[in-house]
Design an enzyme around this catalytic site. Structure first.
Site, PDB file in Angstrom:
ATOM      1  CG  ASP A  84      -6.752 -62.728   9.321  1.00  0.00           C
ATOM      2  OD1 ASP A  84      -7.780 -62.598  10.012  1.00  0.00           O
ATOM      3  OD2 ASP A  84      -6.732 -62.590   8.079  1.00  0.00           O
TER       4      ASP A  84
ATOM      5  CE1 TYR B 266     -23.454 -73.984  17.463  1.00  0.00           C
ATOM      6  CE2 TYR B 266     -23.870 -72.092  16.058  1.00  0.00           C
ATOM      7  CZ  TYR B 266     -24.325 -73.055  16.936  1.00  0.00           C
ATOM      8  OH  TYR B 266     -25.663 -73.066  17.268  1.00  0.00           O
TER       9      TYR B 266
ATOM     10  CE1 TYR C 215     -20.877 -63.621  17.910  1.00  0.00           C
ATOM     11  CE2 TYR C 215     -18.716 -64.532  17.356  1.00  0.00           C
ATOM     12  CZ  TYR C 215     -20.086 -64.697  17.484  1.00  0.00           C
ATOM     13  OH  TYR C 215     -20.673 -65.908  17.210  1.00  0.00           O
TER      14      TYR C 215
ATOM     15  CE1 TYR D 206     -26.096 -71.216   6.511  1.00  0.00           C
ATOM     16  CE2 TYR D 206     -24.411 -70.442   8.027  1.00  0.00           C
ATOM     17  CZ  TYR D 206     -24.798 -71.265   6.994  1.00  0.00           C
ATOM     18  OH  TYR D 206     -23.899 -72.139   6.438  1.00  0.00           O
TER      19      TYR D 206
ATOM     20  CB  SER E  36     -18.435 -68.411  18.684  1.00  0.00           C
ATOM     21  OG  SER E  36     -17.477 -68.076  17.728  1.00  0.00           O
ATOM     22  CB  ALA E  37     -14.077 -71.207  17.129  1.00  0.00           C
TER      23      ALA E  37
ATOM     24  NE  ARG F 103      -8.570 -60.329   7.256  1.00  0.00           N
ATOM     25  CZ  ARG F 103      -9.674 -60.976   6.903  1.00  0.00           C
ATOM     26  NH1 ARG F 103     -10.604 -60.373   6.193  1.00  0.00           N
ATOM     27  NH2 ARG F 103      -9.861 -62.244   7.237  1.00  0.00           N
TER      28      ARG F 103
ATOM     29  CE  LYS G  40     -22.734 -65.701  20.668  1.00  0.00           C
ATOM     30  NZ  LYS G  40     -23.961 -66.477  20.497  1.00  0.00           N
TER      31      LYS G  40
ATOM     32  CG  LEU H 211     -12.449 -68.078   2.119  1.00  0.00           C
ATOM     33  CD1 LEU H 211     -11.875 -66.790   1.565  1.00  0.00           C
ATOM     34  CD2 LEU H 211     -11.333 -69.047   2.501  1.00  0.00           C
TER      35      LEU H 211
ATOM     36  NE  ARG I 159      -9.233 -68.638  10.443  1.00  0.00           N
ATOM     37  CZ  ARG I 159      -7.925 -68.345  10.531  1.00  0.00           C
ATOM     38  NH1 ARG I 159      -7.029 -69.326  10.523  1.00  0.00           N
ATOM     39  NH2 ARG I 159      -7.517 -67.104  10.647  1.00  0.00           N
TER      40      ARG I 159
HETATM   41  N1  LIG Z   1     -22.593 -68.181  11.514  1.00  0.00           N
HETATM   42  C1  LIG Z   1     -21.433 -68.293  12.139  1.00  0.00           C
HETATM   43  O1  LIG Z   1     -20.378 -68.179  11.523  1.00  0.00           O
HETATM   44  C2  LIG Z   1     -21.372 -68.566  13.615  1.00  0.00           C
HETATM   45  C3  LIG Z   1     -20.177 -69.058  14.198  1.00  0.00           C
HETATM   46  C4  LIG Z   1     -20.145 -69.305  15.563  1.00  0.00           C
HETATM   47  C5  LIG Z   1     -21.274 -69.080  16.360  1.00  0.00           C
HETATM   48  N2  LIG Z   1     -22.411 -68.585  15.770  1.00  0.00           N
HETATM   49  C6  LIG Z   1     -23.583 -68.325  16.634  1.00  0.00           C
HETATM   50  O2  LIG Z   1     -24.697 -69.015  16.109  1.00  0.00           O
HETATM   51  C7  LIG Z   1     -25.892 -68.285  16.364  1.00  0.00           C
HETATM   52  C8  LIG Z   1     -26.694 -68.168  15.074  1.00  0.00           C
HETATM   53  O3  LIG Z   1     -25.898 -67.585  14.075  1.00  0.00           O
HETATM   54  P1  LIG Z   1     -26.427 -67.381  12.590  1.00  0.00           P
HETATM   55  O4  LIG Z   1     -25.251 -67.496  11.701  1.00  0.00           O
HETATM   56  O5  LIG Z   1     -27.601 -68.252  12.374  1.00  0.00           O
HETATM   57  O6  LIG Z   1     -26.845 -65.849  12.665  1.00  0.00           O
HETATM   58  P2  LIG Z   1     -28.129 -65.123  12.025  1.00  0.00           P
HETATM   59  O7  LIG Z   1     -27.869 -63.654  12.156  1.00  0.00           O
HETATM   60  O8  LIG Z   1     -28.438 -65.664  10.697  1.00  0.00           O
HETATM   61  O9  LIG Z   1     -29.272 -65.563  13.026  1.00  0.00           O
HETATM   62  C9  LIG Z   1     -29.509 -64.956  14.278  1.00  0.00           C
HETATM   63  C10 LIG Z   1     -31.016 -64.914  14.469  1.00  0.00           C
HETATM   64  O10 LIG Z   1     -31.306 -64.366  15.755  1.00  0.00           O
HETATM   65  C11 LIG Z   1     -32.285 -63.331  15.605  1.00  0.00           C
HETATM   66  N3  LIG Z   1     -32.036 -62.412  16.736  1.00  0.00           N
HETATM   67  C12 LIG Z   1     -30.939 -61.678  16.986  1.00  0.00           C
HETATM   68  N4  LIG Z   1     -31.072 -61.008  18.139  1.00  0.00           N
HETATM   69  C13 LIG Z   1     -32.289 -61.328  18.644  1.00  0.00           C
HETATM   70  C14 LIG Z   1     -33.010 -60.987  19.812  1.00  0.00           C
HETATM   71  N5  LIG Z   1     -32.498 -60.156  20.726  1.00  0.00           N
HETATM   72  N6  LIG Z   1     -34.240 -61.525  20.017  1.00  0.00           N
HETATM   73  C15 LIG Z   1     -34.783 -62.366  19.098  1.00  0.00           C
HETATM   74  N7  LIG Z   1     -34.155 -62.733  17.969  1.00  0.00           N
HETATM   75  C16 LIG Z   1     -32.922 -62.225  17.738  1.00  0.00           C
HETATM   76  C17 LIG Z   1     -32.071 -62.760  14.229  1.00  0.00           C
HETATM   77  O11 LIG Z   1     -33.203 -62.123  13.678  1.00  0.00           O
HETATM   78  C18 LIG Z   1     -31.709 -64.015  13.445  1.00  0.00           C
HETATM   79  O12 LIG Z   1     -32.851 -64.667  12.952  1.00  0.00           O
HETATM   80  C19 LIG Z   1     -25.462 -66.943  16.973  1.00  0.00           C
HETATM   81  O13 LIG Z   1     -25.621 -67.029  18.368  1.00  0.00           O
HETATM   82  C20 LIG Z   1     -23.996 -66.855  16.611  1.00  0.00           C
HETATM   83  O14 LIG Z   1     -23.262 -66.115  17.557  1.00  0.00           O
HETATM   84  C21 LIG Z   1     -22.496 -68.349  14.423  1.00  0.00           C
END
Ligand SMILES: NC(=O)c1ccc[n+]([C@@H]2O[C@H](COP(=O)([O-])OP(=O)(O)OC[C@H]3O[C@@H](n4cnc5c(N)ncnc54)[C@H](O)[C@@H]3O)[C@@H](O)[C@H]2O)c1
Length: 355
Positions: A289, A173, A146, A11, A122-123, A286, A150, A195, A226
């Site tokens: 929270d 983030y 999780y 994403y 991450s937060a 919940r 991080k 949400l 949030r």
């Molecule tokens: N989306 C959120 O709410 C959020 C909030 C805070 C931090 N983050 C951090 O941001 C980063 C990206 O999050 P996202 O929302 O894009 O998640 P996502 O699941 O959409 O993307 C993660 C990507 O990493 C790949 N991946 C996972 N493990 C792997 C591995 N061992 N080797 C190679 N590829 C691997 C997955 O295929 C995927 O494409 C993560 O590190 C997550 O912890 C996300």
């Protein structure tokens, strides 16, 4: 620059890859597609009008990663699992993938002579905090495997900076929301526990109702507050962070807006964006929270000049556009012109004496 993005098919990673390509960088992606999509990278390449090099595999695969690191100036490490609830049920997956993946990545980067990294933190590292907004020097109290994974990634980076003179930025983030304005890349809702996707899903399912967990918090309207940030602002933060990688130091920055929104405000924004009223039920709080989680974005702003531009309405309307164009996420190929999936690079061909 030549930049490696781990998790670039996810994403946030796909948006980062797009921005890096559009800024003129050469981009290499390593992704095992466990939660990401090759289709996302096909769309990114179409939007950018340029290609990136894609290695399909796990960051713990030393040979694959070593090949991908050839000629790379800096790494953006996004590859990880991210579901807080899932990590409570299956903590071992998070320790293996997030902590083990980070350890393997650092080792191979050191071998390859690549010492600059921007890390997706991450937060969730903060847990419940008394002091709002949250500053980066708040004590870390992760409340899930999780969040712990991080925080441990950040701690590993701290040692690489101290002992190996690396340059590192940890971006904490807050709550990423929204999609690229074109509606062609975004977050597949099946993987979204937050949400806004839940509200939008409830809007498209005639039988679904949204549950508001807790309306008696000590907040202006009684629901939780949030800090949401548009994924395009968040992605831009990575390009800004790149500029901090010119000296041996570990910078830690919150990436949020500092402008909290309550659950009721989010529901109202979803109603504005979609023209539909969100059916909801008010329920009890919940477990786990907290009333409020808001970033103090001041350090990133003062140190690097970063500011978020997009507000809640843009977050929700872009997410809605993505959702209506792709109700089945990246499976909805027929809605967009057929794009060639990116070729996967052959690591054995890039293993030759690189360094
Ligand atoms: N989306 C959120 O709410 C959020 C909030 C805070 C931090 N983050 C951090 O941001 C980063 C990206 O999050 P996202 O929302 O894009 O998640 P996502 O699941 O959409 O993307 C993660 C990507 O990493 C790949 N991946 C996972 N493990 C792997 C591995 N061992 N080797 C190679 N590829 C691997 C997955 O295929 C995927 O494409 C993560 O590190 C997550 O912890 C996300």
């Amino acid at each position: 620059m030549r930049l490696l993005v781990t998790g670039g098919a996810g994403y946030i990673g796909s948006q980062v890859v797009l921005d890096l390509l559009q800024a003129g960088h050469d981009v290499v992606v390593v992704d095992d597609f466990s939660t990401g999509h090759r289709e996302a990278l096909a769309r990114v390449q179409a939007l950018a009008g340029r290609t990136c090099t894609v290695f399909g595999g796990d960051v713990v695969d030393r040979d694959l990663l070593f090949g991908a690191l050839r000629g790379v100036d800096a790494v953006f490490h996004l590859a990880a699992f991210k579901m807080v609830g899932d990590s409570m049920d299956r903590p071992e997956r998070y320790f293996r993938n997030n902590v083990g993946g980070m350890a393997a990545l650092l080792h191979t980067m050191q071998e390859a002579g690549v010492h600059r990294i921007v890390y997706s933190s991450s937060a969730a590292v903060y847990g419940a905090q008394r002091q709002m907004p949250i500053q980066e020097d708040a004590p870390l109290r992760p409340e899930s495997p999780y969040g712990l994974s991080k925080a441990q990634g950040e701690q590993m980076l701290e040692w690489m900076v101290q002992r190996r003179k690396w340059s590192a930025v940890s971006l904490r983030y807050f709550n990423p929301v929204g999609a690229h304005p074109s509606g062609s890349i975004g977050q597949p809702f099946e993987s979204a526990a937050s949400l806004v996707p839940r509200v939008l899903m409830a809007l498209t399912d005639a039988n679904a109702r949204l549950a508001i967990f807790g309306t008696d918090y000590d907040t202006p309207d009684g629901t939780c507050l949030r800090d949401y940030i548009h994924v395009c602002d968040l992605s831009r933060a990575h390009l800004v962070a790149l500029r901090a990688l010119d000296e041996p130091a570990h910078h830690i920055f919150n990436v949020g807006t500092g402008r909290p929104h309550s659950v009721r405000e989010v529901l109202a924004a979803c109603a504005r964006a979609t023209g539909r009223d969100v059916p909801f039920d008010e329920g009890p709080r919940r477990a786990g929270d907290i009333a409020s989680a808001v970033a103090d974005p001041g350090r990133f702003q003062r140190t690097m000049g970063f500011e978020s531009h997009l507000g809640l309405d843009e977050m929700v309307s872009s997410a809605w556009r993505w959702w209506t164009l792709n109700p089945r996420g990246y499976e909805d190929r027929e809605r967009l012109p057929e794009l060639a999936l990116p070729e996967l690079a052959d690591p054995s061909r890039s293993l030759a004496p690189a360094f």
